[in-house]
Scaffold this motif. Structure first.
Motif, PDB file in Angstrom:
ATOM      1  N   GLU A 272      29.205  61.828  45.214  1.00 12.46           N
ATOM      2  CA  GLU A 272      29.379  60.406  45.531  1.00 12.46           C
ATOM      3  C   GLU A 272      28.984  60.035  46.949  1.00 12.46           C
ATOM      4  O   GLU A 272      28.824  58.851  47.259  1.00 12.46           O
ATOM      5  CB  GLU A 272      30.842  60.006  45.284  1.00 12.46           C
ATOM      6  N   TYR A 273      28.776  60.993  47.839  1.00 11.57           N
ATOM      7  CA  TYR A 273      28.619  60.657  49.252  1.00 11.57           C
ATOM      8  C   TYR A 273      27.162  60.601  49.716  1.00 11.57           C
ATOM      9  O   TYR A 273      26.890  60.295  50.881  1.00 11.57           O
ATOM     10  CB  TYR A 273      29.390  61.648  50.131  1.00 11.57           C
ATOM     11  N   LEU A 274      26.214  60.888  48.841  1.00 12.83           N
ATOM     12  CA  LEU A 274      24.811  60.900  49.243  1.00 12.83           C
ATOM     13  C   LEU A 274      24.174  59.525  49.078  1.00 12.83           C
ATOM     14  O   LEU A 274      24.364  58.859  48.065  1.00 12.83           O
ATOM     15  CB  LEU A 274      24.033  61.918  48.412  1.00 12.83           C
ATOM     16  N   SER A 275      23.391  59.123  50.071  1.00 15.09           N
ATOM     17  CA  SER A 275      22.647  57.872  49.969  1.00 15.09           C
ATOM     18  C   SER A 275      21.453  58.068  49.035  1.00 15.09           C
ATOM     19  O   SER A 275      21.084  59.199  48.685  1.00 15.09           O
ATOM     20  CB  SER A 275      22.153  57.446  51.350  1.00 15.09           C
ATOM     21  N   ALA A 276      20.821  56.973  48.650  1.00  9.09           N
ATOM     22  CA  ALA A 276      19.647  57.056  47.785  1.00  9.09           C
ATOM     23  C   ALA A 276      18.528  57.858  48.451  1.00  9.09           C
ATOM     24  O   ALA A 276      17.841  58.650  47.792  1.00  9.09           O
ATOM     25  CB  ALA A 276      19.160  55.655  47.435  1.00  9.09           C
ATOM     26  N   ARG A 281      15.503  63.133  48.940  1.00  7.58           N
ATOM     27  CA  ARG A 281      15.116  64.315  49.711  1.00  7.58           C
ATOM     28  C   ARG A 281      15.606  65.593  49.035  1.00  7.58           C
ATOM     29  O   ARG A 281      14.867  66.577  48.926  1.00  7.58           O
ATOM     30  CB  ARG A 281      15.671  64.218  51.134  1.00  7.58           C
ATOM     31  N   ILE A 282      16.843  65.577  48.580  1.00  6.13           N
ATOM     32  CA  ILE A 282      17.399  66.767  47.932  1.00  6.13           C
ATOM     33  C   ILE A 282      16.680  67.043  46.624  1.00  6.13           C
ATOM     34  O   ILE A 282      16.394  68.197  46.275  1.00  6.13           O
ATOM     35  CB  ILE A 282      18.914  66.594  47.708  1.00  6.13           C
ATOM     36  N   ARG A 283      16.363  65.999  45.882  1.00  8.66           N
ATOM     37  CA  ARG A 283      15.639  66.161  44.619  1.00  8.66           C
ATOM     38  C   ARG A 283      14.305  66.874  44.858  1.00  8.66           C
ATOM     39  O   ARG A 283      13.949  67.812  44.138  1.00  8.66           O
ATOM     40  CB  ARG A 283      15.419  64.798  43.975  1.00  8.66           C
ATOM     41  N   GLY A 284      13.582  66.432  45.868  1.00  6.85           N
ATOM     42  CA  GLY A 284      12.307  67.062  46.164  1.00  6.85           C
ATOM     43  C   GLY A 284      12.454  68.514  46.572  1.00  6.85           C
ATOM     44  O   GLY A 284      11.686  69.382  46.133  1.00  6.85           O
ATOM     45  N   LEU A 285      13.443  68.805  47.414  1.00  6.33           N
ATOM     46  CA  LEU A 285      13.687  70.184  47.832  1.00  6.33           C
ATOM     47  C   LEU A 285      14.078  71.047  46.639  1.00  6.33           C
ATOM     48  O   LEU A 285      13.571  72.170  46.475  1.00  6.33           O
ATOM     49  CB  LEU A 285      14.802  70.211  48.881  1.00  6.33           C
ATOM     50  N   ALA A 286      14.975  70.544  45.815  1.00  4.77           N
ATOM     51  CA  ALA A 286      15.474  71.324  44.690  1.00  4.77           C
ATOM     52  C   ALA A 286      14.354  71.662  43.707  1.00  4.77           C
ATOM     53  O   ALA A 286      14.241  72.808  43.240  1.00  4.77           O
ATOM     54  CB  ALA A 286      16.587  70.555  43.978  1.00  4.77           C
ATOM     55  N   LEU A 287      13.516  70.686  43.394  1.00  2.00           N
ATOM     56  CA  LEU A 287      12.432  70.930  42.441  1.00  2.00           C
ATOM     57  C   LEU A 287      11.503  72.039  42.931  1.00  2.00           C
ATOM     58  O   LEU A 287      11.061  72.888  42.147  1.00  2.00           O
ATOM     59  CB  LEU A 287      11.645  69.641  42.210  1.00  2.00           C
ATOM     60  N   GLY A 288      11.233  72.063  44.224  1.00  2.00           N
ATOM     61  CA  GLY A 288      10.375  73.104  44.774  1.00  2.00           C
ATOM     62  C   GLY A 288      10.987  74.488  44.632  1.00  2.00           C
ATOM     63  O   GLY A 288      10.305  75.449  44.254  1.00  2.00           O
ATOM     64  N   PHE A 289      12.280  74.595  44.902  1.00  2.36           N
ATOM     65  CA  PHE A 289      12.938  75.899  44.823  1.00  2.36           C
ATOM     66  C   PHE A 289      13.199  76.335  43.385  1.00  2.36           C
ATOM     67  O   PHE A 289      13.258  77.532  43.103  1.00  2.36           O
ATOM     68  CB  PHE A 289      14.252  75.875  45.602  1.00  2.36           C
TER      69      PHE A 289
END
Length: 313
Positions: A272-276, A281-289
């Motif tokens: 709940e605490y992450l901004s859009a 940013r996290i989505r992009g990082l996660a997909l790469g890893f």
């Protein structure tokens, strides 16, 4: 007698019951979780949680709540209500960027003890044959659902889901999250074991590590400390690994953590605490890893630091 509901959880009705001379906490499982998506789970999971807490109390009495009894008919139980000046919630401490007290290492040490003892001969696994419950509570909402939203990594996510469902090596808590961990007198007390099952050790470790990473993305000023906490957690936890080669478990964690990063953005239970912008940013990082996981957690945190700094720049 006075009853005051507690907020914060999505899977149960929880309340503090004031009995006059003391307060206790009562918890009852809900058939439909309080989230946006349609997420249902069997209410008998409450029994597995009670049994997990009993195991923790035997292994580490200083890191456990006192239990007062359970009701299989009502799918609930009563336990000690933790309060006092020496009690704090780990999630609050992390988000408020309070001074580090080696919490990650203490949690890793406790979790490692529980996992190791659950692999010893004579450990009673009977209360934890809950594979289908774990699928409903964790595998489907976190991995299978997310795979449906990301066809570009669906094969990887489905493979992880199948791995988790087939394994039964250790007693898995299923929700090793800072929101479920209180510290009392400097010792962690892990609560909310509704997902408890015999499963793969990588899940609990990955679940906790993921929360440190998400907060590292959210709190740039604490980023290095939080990512160092990942290694601190692993070092303390891995000292207890006796059921398989450490490097094999570490490899599975390195594959599962980015999948959980993605799941906490696009799964059924987003944090709940992450901004859009932070979610993107996290989505992009996660997909790469997910596509190219690292072999070790040190490599993972080092590469993650570089990529986060690159994104921030």
């Amino acid at each position: 007698m006075r009853i005051d509901p507690l907020s914060g959880g999505v899977a149960s009705d929880i309340a503090v019951v004031d009995l006059g001379d003391k307060s206790i906490c009562a918890k009852f499982a809900l058939p439909k979780l309080k989230v946006k998506e349609d997420w249902r789970a069997p209410v008998h999971r409450n029994r597995a949680e009670y049994e997990w807490l009993r195991v923790a109390a035997r292994i580490a009495p200083g890191s456990a709540v006192q239990l007062f009894g359970s009701s299989e008919h009502l799918h609930g139980f009563a336990m000690e209500y933790l309060q006092g000046s020496d009690v704090y919630l780990w999630k609050a401490a992390l988000l408020e960027e309070r001074e580090d007290r080696s919490e990650a290492g203490r949690v890793g040490n406790l979790l490692g003890q529980i996992h190791a003892i659950s692999t010893q001969p004579g450990f009673d696994t009977a209360p934890f044959h809950n594979r289908e419950d774990f699928r409903a509570l964790r595998i489907e909402p976190y991995l299978t659902f997310t795979a449906g939203r990301h066809p570009e990594v669906a094969d990887e996510l489905v493979a992880l889901a199948e791995m988790l469902f087939e394994s039964g090596q250790v007693l898995v808590h299923g929700d090793i999250s800072p929101k479920n961990i209180l510290f009392r007198n400097g010792q962690p007390v892990i609560l909310d074991a509704e997902c408890a099952t015999m499963g793969d050790a990588s899940f609990d470790a990955s679940f906790c590590i993921n929360h440190l990473i998400l907060k590292a993305a959210h709190l740039p000023a604490s980023r290095q400390r939080l990512l160092s906490g990942v290694v601190e957690f692993w070092n303390a936890y891995s000292a207890h690994i006796v059921w398989e080669p450490k490097n094999k478990l570490e490899e599975r964690i390195c594959g599962l953590v980015p999948a959980l990063m993605l799941a906490r953005i696009d799964g059924k239970s987003p944090v709940e605490y992450l901004s859009a912008a932070e979610q993107d940013r996290i989505r992009g990082l996660a997909l790469g890893f997910v596509k190219a996981p690292t072999p070790t957690l040190r490599d993972f945190t080092r590469e993650l630091t570089n990529r986060m700094e690159g994104v921030d720049a």
